[in-house]
Design a protein around this motif. Structure first.
Motif, PDB file in Angstrom:
ATOM      1  N   SER A  77     -54.116 -37.457 108.253  1.00  0.00           N
ATOM      2  CA  SER A  77     -53.675 -38.235 107.103  1.00  0.00           C
ATOM      3  C   SER A  77     -53.077 -37.298 106.061  1.00  0.00           C
ATOM      4  N   PHE A  78     -52.365 -37.857 105.097  1.00  0.00           N
ATOM      5  CA  PHE A  78     -51.806 -37.030 104.030  1.00  0.00           C
ATOM      6  C   PHE A  78     -52.918 -36.321 103.262  1.00  0.00           C
ATOM      7  N   GLU A  79     -54.027 -37.018 103.057  1.00  0.00           N
ATOM      8  CA  GLU A  79     -55.150 -36.411 102.345  1.00  0.00           C
ATOM      9  C   GLU A  79     -55.732 -35.245 103.138  1.00  0.00           C
ATOM     10  N   GLU A  80     -55.808 -35.379 104.465  1.00  0.00           N
ATOM     11  CA  GLU A  80     -56.325 -34.295 105.301  1.00  0.00           C
ATOM     12  C   GLU A  80     -55.377 -33.105 105.307  1.00  0.00           C
ATOM     13  N   ILE A  81     -54.069 -33.387 105.384  1.00  0.00           N
ATOM     14  CA  ILE A  81     -53.090 -32.303 105.344  1.00  0.00           C
ATOM     15  C   ILE A  81     -53.171 -31.558 104.018  1.00  0.00           C
ATOM     16  N   HIS A 108     -43.475 -42.794 104.235  1.00  0.00           N
ATOM     17  CA  HIS A 108     -43.925 -42.357 102.906  1.00  0.00           C
ATOM     18  C   HIS A 108     -44.105 -40.837 102.834  1.00  0.00           C
ATOM     19  N   ILE A 109     -43.233 -40.091 103.519  1.00  0.00           N
ATOM     20  CA  ILE A 109     -43.338 -38.638 103.524  1.00  0.00           C
ATOM     21  C   ILE A 109     -43.252 -38.074 102.106  1.00  0.00           C
ATOM     22  N   GLU A 110     -42.574 -38.802 101.216  1.00  0.00           N
ATOM     23  CA  GLU A 110     -42.464 -38.347  99.831  1.00  0.00           C
ATOM     24  C   GLU A 110     -43.834 -38.247  99.162  1.00  0.00           C
ATOM     25  N   ALA A 111     -44.754 -39.124  99.539  1.00  0.00           N
ATOM     26  CA  ALA A 111     -46.096 -39.078  98.951  1.00  0.00           C
ATOM     27  C   ALA A 111     -46.810 -37.792  99.333  1.00  0.00           C
ATOM     28  N   LEU A 112     -46.644 -37.353 100.582  1.00  0.00           N
ATOM     29  CA  LEU A 112     -47.242 -36.092 101.014  1.00  0.00           C
ATOM     30  C   LEU A 112     -46.604 -34.926 100.277  1.00  0.00           C
ATOM     31  N   ILE A 113     -45.291 -34.952 100.152  1.00  0.00           N
ATOM     32  CA  ILE A 113     -44.602 -33.871  99.452  1.00  0.00           C
ATOM     33  C   ILE A 113     -45.089 -33.777  98.012  1.00  0.00           C
ATOM     34  N   GLU A 114     -45.281 -34.898  97.367  1.00  0.00           N
ATOM     35  CA  GLU A 114     -45.773 -34.893  95.990  1.00  0.00           C
ATOM     36  C   GLU A 114     -47.160 -34.266  95.908  1.00  0.00           C
ATOM     37  N   MET A 115     -48.015 -34.586  96.880  1.00  0.00           N
ATOM     38  CA  MET A 115     -49.357 -34.001  96.896  1.00  0.00           C
ATOM     39  C   MET A 115     -49.299 -32.488  97.091  1.00  0.00           C
ATOM     40  N   LEU A 116     -48.467 -32.040  98.016  1.00  0.00           N
ATOM     41  CA  LEU A 116     -48.371 -30.605  98.308  1.00  0.00           C
ATOM     42  C   LEU A 116     -47.712 -29.838  97.164  1.00  0.00           C
ATOM     43  N   SER A 117     -46.792 -30.480  96.466  1.00  0.00           N
ATOM     44  CA  SER A 117     -46.095 -29.794  95.381  1.00  0.00           C
ATOM     45  C   SER A 117     -47.006 -29.491  94.203  1.00  0.00           C
ATOM     46  N   GLU A 118     -48.150 -30.139  94.151  1.00  0.00           N
ATOM     47  CA  GLU A 118     -49.099 -29.902  93.056  1.00  0.00           C
ATOM     48  C   GLU A 118     -50.004 -28.697  93.312  1.00  0.00           C
ATOM     49  N   ILE A 119     -50.020 -28.187  94.543  1.00  0.00           N
ATOM     50  CA  ILE A 119     -50.891 -27.062  94.891  1.00  0.00           C
ATOM     51  C   ILE A 119     -50.335 -25.776  94.295  1.00  0.00           C
ATOM     52  N   ARG A 120     -51.214 -24.945  93.811  1.00  0.00           N
ATOM     53  CA  ARG A 120     -50.824 -23.654  93.258  1.00  0.00           C
ATOM     54  C   ARG A 120     -51.554 -22.531  93.980  1.00  0.00           C
ATOM     55  N   THR A 121     -50.927 -21.362  94.005  1.00  0.00           N
ATOM     56  CA  THR A 121     -51.557 -20.177  94.584  1.00  0.00           C
ATOM     57  C   THR A 121     -52.696 -19.721  93.683  1.00  0.00           C
ATOM     58  N   GLY A 304     -53.738 -31.981 114.072  1.00  0.00           N
ATOM     59  CA  GLY A 304     -54.678 -31.095 113.418  1.00  0.00           C
ATOM     60  C   GLY A 304     -55.139 -29.902 114.211  1.00  0.00           C
ATOM     61  N   LYS A 305     -54.351 -29.445 115.188  1.00  0.00           N
ATOM     62  CA  LYS A 305     -54.680 -28.226 115.918  1.00  0.00           C
ATOM     63  C   LYS A 305     -54.002 -27.034 115.250  1.00  0.00           C
ATOM     64  N   LEU A 306     -54.754 -25.976 115.039  1.00  0.00           N
ATOM     65  CA  LEU A 306     -54.208 -24.771 114.439  1.00  0.00           C
ATOM     66  C   LEU A 306     -53.807 -23.799 115.535  1.00  0.00           C
ATOM     67  N   TYR A 307     -52.562 -23.324 115.464  1.00  0.00           N
ATOM     68  CA  TYR A 307     -52.042 -22.322 116.396  1.00  0.00           C
ATOM     69  C   TYR A 307     -51.774 -21.053 115.601  1.00  0.00           C
ATOM     70  N   THR A 308     -52.509 -19.995 115.915  1.00  0.00           N
ATOM     71  CA  THR A 308     -52.352 -18.744 115.179  1.00  0.00           C
ATOM     72  C   THR A 308     -51.216 -17.891 115.723  1.00  0.00           C
ATOM     73  N   CYS A 309     -50.561 -18.346 116.775  1.00  0.00           N
ATOM     74  CA  CYS A 309     -49.332 -17.749 117.278  1.00  0.00           C
ATOM     75  C   CYS A 309     -48.331 -18.878 117.475  1.00  0.00           C
ATOM     76  N   LEU A 310     -47.111 -18.719 116.972  1.00  0.00           N
ATOM     77  CA  LEU A 310     -46.113 -19.784 117.093  1.00  0.00           C
ATOM     78  C   LEU A 310     -45.822 -20.134 118.544  1.00  0.00           C
ATOM     79  N   PHE A 311     -46.063 -19.203 119.457  1.00  0.00           N
ATOM     80  CA  PHE A 311     -45.709 -19.403 120.854  1.00  0.00           C
ATOM     81  C   PHE A 311     -46.917 -19.719 121.738  1.00  0.00           C
ATOM     82  N   ALA A 312     -48.036 -20.079 121.117  1.00  0.00           N
ATOM     83  CA  ALA A 312     -49.257 -20.333 121.878  1.00  0.00           C
ATOM     84  C   ALA A 312     -49.222 -21.693 122.554  1.00  0.00           C
TER      85      ALA A 312
END
Length: 371
Positions: A77-81, A108-121, A304-312
């Motif tokens: 979900s957008f919240e999980e991402i 509604h991809i714009e809603a996800l983008i709005e959520m991600l744009s609020e994140i700060r380092t 939701g699978k994490l790949y630590t190598c782009l070619f895995a």
């Protein structure tokens, strides 16, 4: 002529659940692996669906009307991402790239983008938030994407000749509509724009020079990507690869080009600038030259699978942790273990004393490695 056999291995539901360390160390903003490579770039696939059937990516022989795409409940979900993105950023990620499939097909991809744009380092800086698209929906969505907080886009375009391009996308989609999307993205301020062209020998390599002529001097960076094996579904053959060196040789027959230094650490593209200052091109040698040595990328699949190598071929099931009510500290600890112990072909070769990857030694499951 013998029939072409395209094997398909579906590992979407066959991934291990990551371990949670007994004692988690709070993230420091700098997570490095055993070779000292930091985690800076996260690619997030938001859908497994696409409206193109490019032969090098989602060929019709495999992704036909009988192919079972993931049910919506399997997608993050957008919240999980957004939650996972915050954990990654705490560990040092500075750039998020939304991919697919075709990411603009996610409702509604714009809603996800709005959520991600609020994140700060951890230093309080905004992220580099970008998206890779085939451009089919870009003309109608560019303004809303920019308003939601997207900074820039990369567009896939494999030729300017309609017959060639439609043969590549295999759904009859016209070049003019993609070019209109690029124009709309420029008008909306989604730049600097990059255009990726996958070059397949004998299919679209005659489009190299026309593409360079078209985008030269217009503020768009054109990158040429070697045709590669995308997840054992495209019948990949080495003799269909046109090496980047050959692409460069063709370009230099017409244009005077000068080498440019990398713009960021771990950049995949070798950059060349026009001597008259009319922009630049990039070469992504995904087959003939290894760029694993300074890789700082991870990718998060649609489910939701994490790949630590782009070619895995196999990843780690972060969704299982999310939906088992793991805390942010536990997610952070699991990520620290995974990146710290990540294994890729480069690591294996370094351990064995070998220097480089050879042609055809790398395989990738997801699309759009160029960013």
């Amino acid at each position: 002529m013998s029939d072409k056999v395209i094997p398909l291995l579906d590992q979407r539901r066959l991934q291990p659940r990551p371990a949670i360390p007994a004692q988690s160390v709070p993230p420091s903003g700098l997570l490095v692996d055993a070779l000292g490579r930091p985690l800076r770039d996260l690619r997030i696939s938001v859908t497994d669906r696409c409206n193109f059937r490019c032969s090098y990516c989602m060929p019709k022989q495999v992704f036909d009307k009988h192919y079972e795409f993931l049910p919506h409940s399997d997608l993050l979900s957008f919240e999980e991402i957004s939650r996972l993105a915050r954990v990654f950023v705490a560990h040092g990620v500075q750039k998020l790239r939304l991919t697919g499939g075709e990411p603009l097909l996610r409702r509604h991809i714009e809603a996800l983008i709005e959520m991600l744009s609020e994140i700060r380092t951890p230093e309080g800086k905004p992220l580099d938030l970008t998206l890779t698209t085939n451009g089919s929906l870009l003309a109608r969505k560019a303004a809303s994407l920019k308003a939601a907080g997207l900074q820039r886009v990369t567009v896939s375009l494999d030729g300017l000749d309609d017959a060639v391009f439609q043969r590549m996308n295999d759904v009859g989609f016209p070049v003019a509509d993609v070019l209109a999307g690029i124009d709309a993205a420029q008008a909306a301020g989604l730049g600097p724009i990059k255009v990726n062209m996958v070059v397949k020998r004998g299919v679209n390599d005659q489009e190299i020079l026309p593409m360079a002529r078209h985008f030269r001097g217009c503020g768009v960076s054109l990158r040429f990507i070697e045709y590669m094996d995308v997840g054992a579904t495209n019948g990949w053959r080495m003799d269909e690869v046109l090496p980047s060196s050959a692409v460069l040789a063709r370009l230099r027959e017409e244009f005077e080009l000068q080498p440019l230094s990398a713009s960021v650490a771990g950049e995949t593209a070798e950059r060349w600038g026009y001597a008259d200052g009319q922009g630049e091109i990039g070469l992504i040698s995904s087959v003939t030259q290894a760029f694993c040595g300074d890789c700082n990328r991870a990718r998060l699949s649609t489910e939701g699978k994490l790949y630590t190598c782009l070619f895995a071929h196999s990843g780690h099931d972060l969704r299982a942790l999310l939906r088992s009510e793991a805390s942010d500290a536990e997610l952070s600890g699991a990520l620290g273990l995974l990146w710290g112990s990540r294994s890729d072909r480069y690591s294996q070769l370094r351990a064995s004393g070998a220097a480089e990857l050879g042609p055809g030694e790398r395989r990738v499951e997801m699309h759009y490695i160029g960013g």
